[in-house]
Each structure stands twice: as structure tokens, then as C-alpha cells.
Design a protein around this motif. Structure first.
Motif, PDB file in Angstrom:
ATOM      1  N   VAL A 276       0.836  -1.206   0.000  1.00  0.00           N
ATOM      2  CA  VAL A 276       0.000   0.000   0.000  1.00  0.00           C
ATOM      3  C   VAL A 276       0.871   1.255   0.000  1.00  0.00           C
ATOM      4  O   VAL A 276       0.398   2.350  -0.291  1.00  0.00           O
ATOM      5  CB  VAL A 276      -0.936  -0.010   1.233  1.00  0.00           C
ATOM      6  CG1 VAL A 276      -1.911   1.155   1.201  1.00  0.00           C
ATOM      7  CG2 VAL A 276      -1.708  -1.324   1.301  1.00  0.00           C
ATOM      8  N   GLU A 277       2.172   1.083   0.305  1.00  0.00           N
ATOM      9  CA  GLU A 277       3.068   2.229   0.455  1.00  0.00           C
ATOM     10  C   GLU A 277       3.177   3.124  -0.771  1.00  0.00           C
ATOM     11  O   GLU A 277       3.251   4.359  -0.647  1.00  0.00           O
ATOM     12  CB  GLU A 277       4.452   1.717   0.879  1.00  0.00           C
ATOM     13  CG  GLU A 277       5.522   2.786   1.030  1.00  0.00           C
ATOM     14  CD  GLU A 277       6.412   2.915  -0.223  1.00  0.00           C
ATOM     15  OE1 GLU A 277       7.215   3.852  -0.261  1.00  0.00           O
ATOM     16  OE2 GLU A 277       6.262   2.075  -1.144  1.00  0.00           O
ATOM     17  N   PRO A 278       3.162   2.580  -2.022  1.00  0.00           N
ATOM     18  CA  PRO A 278       3.312   3.466  -3.186  1.00  0.00           C
ATOM     19  C   PRO A 278       2.274   4.576  -3.289  1.00  0.00           C
ATOM     20  O   PRO A 278       2.567   5.643  -3.846  1.00  0.00           O
ATOM     21  CB  PRO A 278       3.205   2.494  -4.372  1.00  0.00           C
ATOM     22  CG  PRO A 278       3.720   1.197  -3.830  1.00  0.00           C
ATOM     23  CD  PRO A 278       3.218   1.159  -2.415  1.00  0.00           C
ATOM     24  N   ILE A 279       1.068   4.361  -2.764  1.00  0.00           N
ATOM     25  CA  ILE A 279       0.049   5.408  -2.893  1.00  0.00           C
ATOM     26  C   ILE A 279       0.424   6.654  -2.103  1.00  0.00           C
ATOM     27  O   ILE A 279      -0.050   7.753  -2.412  1.00  0.00           O
ATOM     28  CB  ILE A 279      -1.349   4.913  -2.446  1.00  0.00           C
ATOM     29  CG1 ILE A 279      -1.372   4.608  -0.943  1.00  0.00           C
ATOM     30  CG2 ILE A 279      -1.796   3.713  -3.260  1.00  0.00           C
ATOM     31  CD1 ILE A 279      -2.752   4.323  -0.404  1.00  0.00           C
TER      32      ILE A 279
ATOM     33  N   ASP B 260      -4.796  11.693  -0.947  1.00  0.00           N
ATOM     34  CA  ASP B 260      -5.709  11.058   0.001  1.00  0.00           C
ATOM     35  C   ASP B 260      -5.175   9.710   0.486  1.00  0.00           C
ATOM     36  O   ASP B 260      -5.934   8.845   0.913  1.00  0.00           O
ATOM     37  CB  ASP B 260      -7.092  10.863  -0.629  1.00  0.00           C
ATOM     38  CG  ASP B 260      -7.041  10.004  -1.894  1.00  0.00           C
ATOM     39  OD1 ASP B 260      -5.932   9.787  -2.435  1.00  0.00           O
ATOM     40  OD2 ASP B 260      -8.110   9.541  -2.328  1.00  0.00           O
ATOM     41  N   ALA B 261      -3.848   9.529   0.426  1.00  0.00           N
ATOM     42  CA  ALA B 261      -3.246   8.234   0.769  1.00  0.00           C
ATOM     43  C   ALA B 261      -3.542   7.821   2.204  1.00  0.00           C
ATOM     44  O   ALA B 261      -3.816   6.646   2.477  1.00  0.00           O
ATOM     45  CB  ALA B 261      -1.739   8.297   0.542  1.00  0.00           C
ATOM     46  N   THR B 262      -3.516   8.757   3.125  1.00  0.00           N
ATOM     47  CA  THR B 262      -3.750   8.416   4.530  1.00  0.00           C
ATOM     48  C   THR B 262      -5.145   7.842   4.729  1.00  0.00           C
ATOM     49  O   THR B 262      -5.329   6.834   5.424  1.00  0.00           O
ATOM     50  CB  THR B 262      -3.565   9.654   5.424  1.00  0.00           C
ATOM     51  OG1 THR B 262      -2.211  10.112   5.310  1.00  0.00           O
ATOM     52  CG2 THR B 262      -3.846   9.315   6.876  1.00  0.00           C
TER      53      THR B 262
ATOM     54  N   ASP C 139      -7.689  -4.561  -4.812  1.00  0.00           N
ATOM     55  CA  ASP C 139      -7.276  -3.528  -5.752  1.00  0.00           C
ATOM     56  C   ASP C 139      -6.140  -2.679  -5.183  1.00  0.00           C
ATOM     57  O   ASP C 139      -5.152  -2.394  -5.882  1.00  0.00           O
ATOM     58  CB  ASP C 139      -8.458  -2.629  -6.112  1.00  0.00           C
ATOM     59  CG  ASP C 139      -9.432  -3.307  -7.056  1.00  0.00           C
ATOM     60  OD1 ASP C 139      -9.105  -4.397  -7.556  1.00  0.00           O
ATOM     61  OD2 ASP C 139     -10.520  -2.751  -7.292  1.00  0.00           O
ATOM     62  N   LEU C 140      -6.265  -2.282  -3.921  1.00  0.00           N
ATOM     63  CA  LEU C 140      -5.264  -1.394  -3.336  1.00  0.00           C
ATOM     64  C   LEU C 140      -3.906  -2.097  -3.237  1.00  0.00           C
ATOM     65  O   LEU C 140      -2.858  -1.462  -3.398  1.00  0.00           O
ATOM     66  CB  LEU C 140      -5.716  -0.928  -1.947  1.00  0.00           C
ATOM     67  CG  LEU C 140      -5.109   0.395  -1.459  1.00  0.00           C
ATOM     68  CD1 LEU C 140      -5.465   1.529  -2.412  1.00  0.00           C
ATOM     69  CD2 LEU C 140      -5.573   0.713  -0.055  1.00  0.00           C
TER      70      LEU C 140
ATOM     71  N   ILE D  12      -2.625  -4.095  -5.294  1.00  0.00           N
ATOM     72  CA  ILE D  12      -1.946  -4.157  -6.588  1.00  0.00           C
ATOM     73  C   ILE D  12      -1.793  -2.769  -7.188  1.00  0.00           C
ATOM     74  O   ILE D  12      -1.427  -2.620  -8.357  1.00  0.00           O
ATOM     75  CB  ILE D  12      -2.691  -5.087  -7.575  1.00  0.00           C
ATOM     76  CG1 ILE D  12      -4.106  -4.556  -7.876  1.00  0.00           C
ATOM     77  CG2 ILE D  12      -2.725  -6.506  -7.072  1.00  0.00           C
ATOM     78  CD1 ILE D  12      -4.800  -5.320  -8.996  1.00  0.00           C
ATOM     79  N   GLY D  13      -2.074  -1.754  -6.381  1.00  0.00           N
ATOM     80  CA  GLY D  13      -1.827  -0.382  -6.804  1.00  0.00           C
ATOM     81  C   GLY D  13      -2.978   0.323  -7.480  1.00  0.00           C
ATOM     82  O   GLY D  13      -2.795   1.403  -8.051  1.00  0.00           O
ATOM     83  N   THR D  14      -4.181  -0.251  -7.422  1.00  0.00           N
ATOM     84  CA  THR D  14      -5.357   0.361  -8.054  1.00  0.00           C
ATOM     85  C   THR D  14      -6.348   0.803  -6.992  1.00  0.00           C
ATOM     86  O   THR D  14      -6.637   0.051  -6.054  1.00  0.00           O
ATOM     87  CB  THR D  14      -6.051  -0.644  -8.994  1.00  0.00           C
ATOM     88  OG1 THR D  14      -5.120  -1.074  -9.980  1.00  0.00           O
ATOM     89  CG2 THR D  14      -7.257  -0.005  -9.672  1.00  0.00           C
ATOM     90  N   VAL D  15      -6.870   2.001  -7.116  1.00  0.00           N
ATOM     91  CA  VAL D  15      -7.877   2.496  -6.187  1.00  0.00           C
ATOM     92  C   VAL D  15      -9.233   2.457  -6.879  1.00  0.00           C
ATOM     93  O   VAL D  15      -9.451   3.177  -7.857  1.00  0.00           O
ATOM     94  CB  VAL D  15      -7.576   3.929  -5.722  1.00  0.00           C
ATOM     95  CG1 VAL D  15      -8.649   4.411  -4.749  1.00  0.00           C
ATOM     96  CG2 VAL D  15      -6.200   3.998  -5.079  1.00  0.00           C
ATOM     97  N   PRO D  16     -10.141   1.606  -6.418  1.00  0.00           N
ATOM     98  CA  PRO D  16     -11.456   1.508  -7.078  1.00  0.00           C
ATOM     99  C   PRO D  16     -12.271   2.783  -6.909  1.00  0.00           C
ATOM    100  O   PRO D  16     -12.224   3.435  -5.873  1.00  0.00           O
ATOM    101  CB  PRO D  16     -12.121   0.322  -6.368  1.00  0.00           C
ATOM    102  CG  PRO D  16     -11.448   0.260  -5.025  1.00  0.00           C
ATOM    103  CD  PRO D  16     -10.034   0.700  -5.263  1.00  0.00           C
ATOM    104  N   ASP D  17     -13.013   3.131  -7.933  1.00  0.00           N
ATOM    105  CA  ASP D  17     -13.885   4.304  -7.871  1.00  0.00           C
ATOM    106  C   ASP D  17     -15.075   4.009  -6.969  1.00  0.00           C
ATOM    107  O   ASP D  17     -15.633   2.916  -6.982  1.00  0.00           O
ATOM    108  CB  ASP D  17     -14.389   4.673  -9.267  1.00  0.00           C
ATOM    109  CG  ASP D  17     -13.252   5.131 -10.173  1.00  0.00           C
ATOM    110  OD1 ASP D  17     -12.265   5.671  -9.643  1.00  0.00           O
ATOM    111  OD2 ASP D  17     -13.364   4.921 -11.398  1.00  0.00           O
ATOM    112  N   GLY D  18     -15.466   4.993  -6.213  1.00  0.00           N
ATOM    113  CA  GLY D  18     -16.652   4.860  -5.378  1.00  0.00           C
ATOM    114  C   GLY D  18     -16.536   3.799  -4.312  1.00  0.00           C
ATOM    115  O   GLY D  18     -17.516   3.152  -3.962  1.00  0.00           O
TER     116      GLY D  18
END
Length: 561
Positions: A86-89, A95-97, A140-141, A143-149
Motif C-alpha cells: 500500500v506504500e506506493p500510494i 488522500d493516501a492516509t 485492488d489497493l 496491486i496499486g489500483t484504487v477503485p472508484d466509489g
């Protein structure tokens, strides 16, 4: 209890890779460990502290399984080993925190859903939808993807869900087991995690977290001792109960003919290896496997010898040291501190050796005393060494007018390999065992930080901070967000992405297995993690299914920091 011991490796060190049947069949608890497990099952927040391989996961999972069969307590087990994914975000999103907080809470929802109690699967659409959205969010998170909604969760809402599950299961309270919760070397993640941890503590919910010594950062609102009791997972290697427990573990795990190899004249060799493990069960099992030269894929073994035991101790010392040194490779800002840690290791061992040169067997020392106050720069080096398991912090000691000293015990394997007992060129197994078991408990070699690292050590104990990518000016502090010279935003490379590209030689596996991997198309840690079906791993010479699984597991642990 499920009895499926035959499906896994008898030398599997990681509790997370064992089934419930294997864990319960192969594990024995000393009276001290039984008390720790009882506290983990009890009320109140607890922090289970110890380095890698000290048995934190074993104790947590045993407590979890025991509570599954309990009619009063609802247990939830959550493993945060993938926190670094999760660190790369934090390098790319403002809004990473908040995303990290949602990840922490979503993992609890999934842990609650997976608990093996039928009453914990309510059919309400709200619960089903929450589990589905939480699973999607976590996957998703990571693997580096943030899902919408993505669904938003708060500690208050999660507490409400947990309390409903407690009522549905007919229980009185819940215990949350947070394994791999330290989020090592990511101070921001650690502080956010422990703020959530503190908020989840209620009259009916007791959070427990496994943490590392030295490097764990807690939130500003959390006070150790008041908000959470500290439990020690780490054995004292000279505790007779440790040797007895390890003997029992071998009796449970090893076939009769293999266990018999340590009977009679070789019983002392078993004590020697147990003491050399520094109270870490994982290290002990690794050395036993090496001494027996046990091939997991072929099932063959050899008779143990002192020469093989010495080689196993040297190998274990090299692994512990590589864990320490690789911290600087993984996280470049610690490179200077790691270099000073190696200097400090040598200084401690040299001073101990000189002190022991005039002492008889039974009066040797293995600990050092650092005089207070300890400057922050020196403490950072000590903390990193404690994280790696090179030293272990003991209680402080007052020497009257000489001052107060913080005591640190040196890894027993390092004591043996460096001959810090000063027993001559070829010390007997018996003398080494006696030195550990009969040493004076309060004995230390005293010194000020300057005595260990020199008067100018502060100038060397600095963070290796990334310079400004625009003008090249040095960064003034670890928390600086803008360059003091040109004013441009400062950025860091992702630790996680850099670790994934590390070579396979970094993995803590035998050299012959590393050489075997040269015959494959695998070159980086990421390559191993992508080989989920072990197709490429199995192409290596002398790598069967069990070793492929161990190498994959080593890669997973490597990226968990």
C-alpha cells in the motif's frame, strides 16, 4: 482437532503457512507462553513484541483457534503482512492516509467474515455488500489500483458491526488479533494504524497487535502501559524452559529416527543449537534442518556433528546479519545507521571478548551496558539492531555513582561465532553451554556511546536522505516536503517498488538453492512473487515442490519488511 501433519514441511518455520492441525500438533507451550496466550485471549489491549521468528504469529494463531472453540468470545484474525504494497500510494495520492485507513478497516471486515463460526455470516444485504466491497477494495489497493466509489468505513461503524456479530454468535465480547501490525519503517502508516487500534478498543472489543522491538511508532494519543499492555514473545535463550520446549517441538515434528539422532552423547549438541538460536524458534528449526542436512523433497538426512552445528550457527549468524544489512538496501535512508550498526556490533563483541578473557567458565558475560542518557542518534542504531535480532534490550541497571546503564544482550550465535567467550581455539560444546547457562545474570560490559563508536559518532549517525531532484540540494529533514533552496516539492521513490526489484541473492535461502535458481528465468524478488504456480521455480536443479513453496514464502516475507 484436524490432524493433517503430513501435508506440510516438518521444518516449516512460519506459523501462517501451517494448517490448524499442524500448528496445534507441532507446537508445545511453556508455562510462560501459556500465560501469554491467556492474556491474548483475555480483555484489554495488548502488544505482542518480538523480532522475526520469535513466535508472535504462533501465539496469536493458537489463541485465535482456542477462542474459536470458546462459547463466550468472538475471535477475529487479521494479517497485515502486505502493508508495504500500500506504500506506493503515499507517493502519488493526496488522500493516501484515508485510503490506508480504509484498507486497515476493510481487512478487519474480511477477517470477521472469515471467522469459522456459522453465526458470523448474517444474510442481510448490507453485510454481504460490505464484505464484497471490502474484498474488492483490499485486492485492488494491494496491486496499486484504487477503485472508484469505494465504500467508506469508520471505526465507529466497524465497532457497531462487530457488536452485532457478537450478539448474533451469542458471545459476550470480541478479540481482534492484528498480526504483522508494525508496518516497519513507515512511521506514517504506523501512527495511523495505532490510532485506529486505540479507537477500536471498547468494553466489548479487545485489540491485540504483534509488533517489532525498536522500530514501532505509535500514535500521539496512544500511551504504552496505559492504552495497551506489552507482552514479550521472545524467549530468553538461557531459560531452561526454552530448551525443554524446543526438545518437545522436535519430538512432535520429527520422525522417531530423526529425533533419536540427538539422544545420548548428542543431547548436548541439541542444547548448543537451542542456545545459539537466541531464543528464536524459527532460527532453531532452521539450524536443526541444516545440521541434519535434511532434504525435504527426498526425505533423507544425515547424522549431526559438532562441525555441522558450527556451520549451522555461522549460517544463522549470516542470515541475521543479512536481515540487518538488507534493511539499508531496502530503505536507503538507513544506510549510514546500518554501517554504524556493523561497527557497533564489532565493538560490543570485542569489549565482551576482552572482558571474558580473564573470567572463568560460569562467569562469562554476554551483555553490554550503555550509559544514560543515550543520544537519539545512538538510540536509532540500537533500535535497528534490536529489530534485526542482533541485540535484545533488557532492563536498566543502576551502578551507583557510575550512573544508570541500559542493558543489551548480544545474540548468542554472534557470541559463539566470534568466540567472545574467549575459550580458546576449539572450545568444547559443554563449556559453551555452561557459559550460557551459568553466566551472572547482572553481568555487563559498561561504556558510554563514545566508547563504543568514537567521539565523532554523531556526525556519522545520520539519515541518508534523498536530495532534491530539481536542484540537488540536500534535504534538511526526513519530514521536509519542499526544498529549502528552490522550493520545489520533494519526492521519494517507492520503497515497495525498489524492494520488488532486489536480486534473488538477497533472499535468506541456502546458497545451493540460490545457485539452482540461476538455471531459471527468475532474477528478482518480483519474478518469484509472480510465479504463483511455481512453474519457473521448479525448473531449478534440486528444487522440488516443498522448496519452491519455501522460496516463495521467503520472497513474501522479504517484501513485508
Amino acid at each position: 482437532m484436524v490432524t493433517d501433519e503430513g501435508t506440510g514441511s516438518i521444518f516449516e518455520e512460519r506459523a501462517e503457512n501451517l494448517t490448524r492441525g499442524q500448528l496445534e500438533s507441532w507446537t508445545t507451550l511453556s508455562s510462560r507462553e501459556s500465560k501469554v496466550v491467556a492474556k491474548l485471549k483475555g480483555t484489554g489491549a495488548k502488544l505482542l513484541i518480538g523480532p522475526r521468528g520469535s513466535g508472535k504469529s504462533t501465539l496469536m494463531l493458537l489463541a485465535y483457534y482456542q477462542l474459536l472453540d470458546n462459547n463466550e468470545v468472538l475471535p477475529v484474525y487479521v494479517n497485515y503482512a502486505k502493508h508495504l504494497a500500500v506504500e506506493p500510494i503515499f507517493k502519488t495520492r493526496p488522500d493516501a492516509t484515508e485510503l490506508f485507513r480504509q484498507w486497515v478497516l476493510a481487512k478487519v471486515v474480511l477477517g470477521l467474515h472469515e471467522t469459522e463460526i456459522s453465526a458470523l455470516s448474517p444474510s442481510e444485504d448490507e453485510w454481504v455488500d460490505l464484505v464484497a466491497s471490502s474484498r474488492e477494495f483490499v485486492e485492488d489497493l494491494e496491486i496499486g489500483t484504487v477503485p472508484d466509489g469505494a465504500a467508506r468505513m469508520s471505526p465507529t461503524r466497524l465497532i457497531s458491526h462487530i457488536n452485532r456479530c457478537i450478539a448474533a454468535a451469542g458471545r459476550k465480547r470480541a478479540v481482534l488479533f492484528f498480526d504483522d501490525a508494525a508496518h516497519a519503517f513507515s512511521a506514517q502508516q504506523q501512527r495511523e494504524f495505532f490510532e485506529i487500534y486505540r479507537q477500536l478498543r471498547t468494553r466489548t472489543i479487545a485489540p491485540k497487535a504483534a509488533v517489532y522491538p525498536g522500530v514501532t511508532n505509535y500514535s500521539a494519543n496512544m500511551h504504552i502501559g496505559h492504552d495497551a499492555e506489552v507482552l514479550e514473545a521472545w524467549y530468553r535463550a538461557d531459560d531452561p524452559a526454552f530448551v525443554e520446549s524446543m526438545q518437545d517441538v522436535l519430538s512432535r515434528r520429527l520422525p522417531v529416527q530423526m529425533r533419536a539422532e540427538f539422544d545420548g552423547d548428542r543431547a548436548e549438541l541439541l542444547h548448543y543449537l537451542a542456545l545459539a538460536s537466541f531464543g528464536l524458534p524459527r532460527n532453531f528449526l532452521t539450524m536443526i534442518q541444516e545440521v541434519l542436512d535434511f532434504d525435504e523433497d527426498e526425505g533423507s538426512h544425515k547424522s549431526p556433528s559438532r562441525r555441522h552445528a558450527d556451520l549451522a550457527v555461522e549460517r544463522n549468524v549470516a542470515i541475521v546479519r543479512s536481515v540487518f544489512e538488507s534493511t539499508g538496501d531496502k530503505i536507503p535512508r538507513y544506510l549510514n545507521l546500518i554501517a554504524e550498526g556493523r561497527r557497533l556490533e564489532d565493538a560490543f563483541l570485542n569489549h565482551i571478548s576482552r572482558s571474558n578473557s580473564t573470567k572463568p567458565v560460569g562467569q562469562k558475560v554476554v551483555a553490554v551496558g550503555v550509559k544514560r542518557p543515550i543520544p537519539k542518534e545512538f538510540q536509532q542504531v540500537l533500535d535497528l539492531m534490536a529489530y534485526a535480532g542482533i541485540i535484545r534490550k533488557l532492563d536498566s541497571q543502576s551502578r551507583g555513582s557510575a550512573g544508570v546503564f541500559e542493558r543489551y544482550e548480544m545474540h548468542s550465535g554472534f557470541i559463539i561465532s566470534s568466540n567472545a567467550f574467549s575459550l580458546g581455539r576449539n572450545p568444547s560444546t559443554r563449556d559453551i553451554v555452561t557459559c550460557f547457562l551459568r553466566r551472572p545474570t547482572a553481568g555487563i560490559v559498561r561504556g558510554r556511546p563514545e566508547a563504543w563508536l568514537g567521539e565523532d559518532y554523531r556526525s556519522r549517525c545520520t539519515l541518508n536522505l534523498t536530495a532534491c531532484s530539481n536542484c540537488g540540494a540536500p534535504r534538511v529533514s526526513e519530514d521536509a516536503q519542499f526544498c529549502m533552496k528552490c522550493g520545489r516539492p520533494l519526492s521519494d521513490k517507492s520503497i515497495y517498488h525498489e524492494i520488488l526489484q532486489r536480486p534473488l541473492t538477497d533472499l535468506p535461502i541456502p546458497e545451493k538453492k540460490k545457485k539452482a535458481l540461476k538455471n531459471t528465468n527468475l532474477s528478482s524478488v518480483q519474478d518469484v512473487l509472480l510465479d504463483v504456480e511455481f512453474k519457473e521455480l521448479l525448473r531449478g536443479h534440486y528444487i522440488g515442490a516443498k522448496w519452491a513453496k519455501k522460496i516463495f514464502s521467503a520472497a513474501e516475507e522479504y517484501v513485508s519488511v
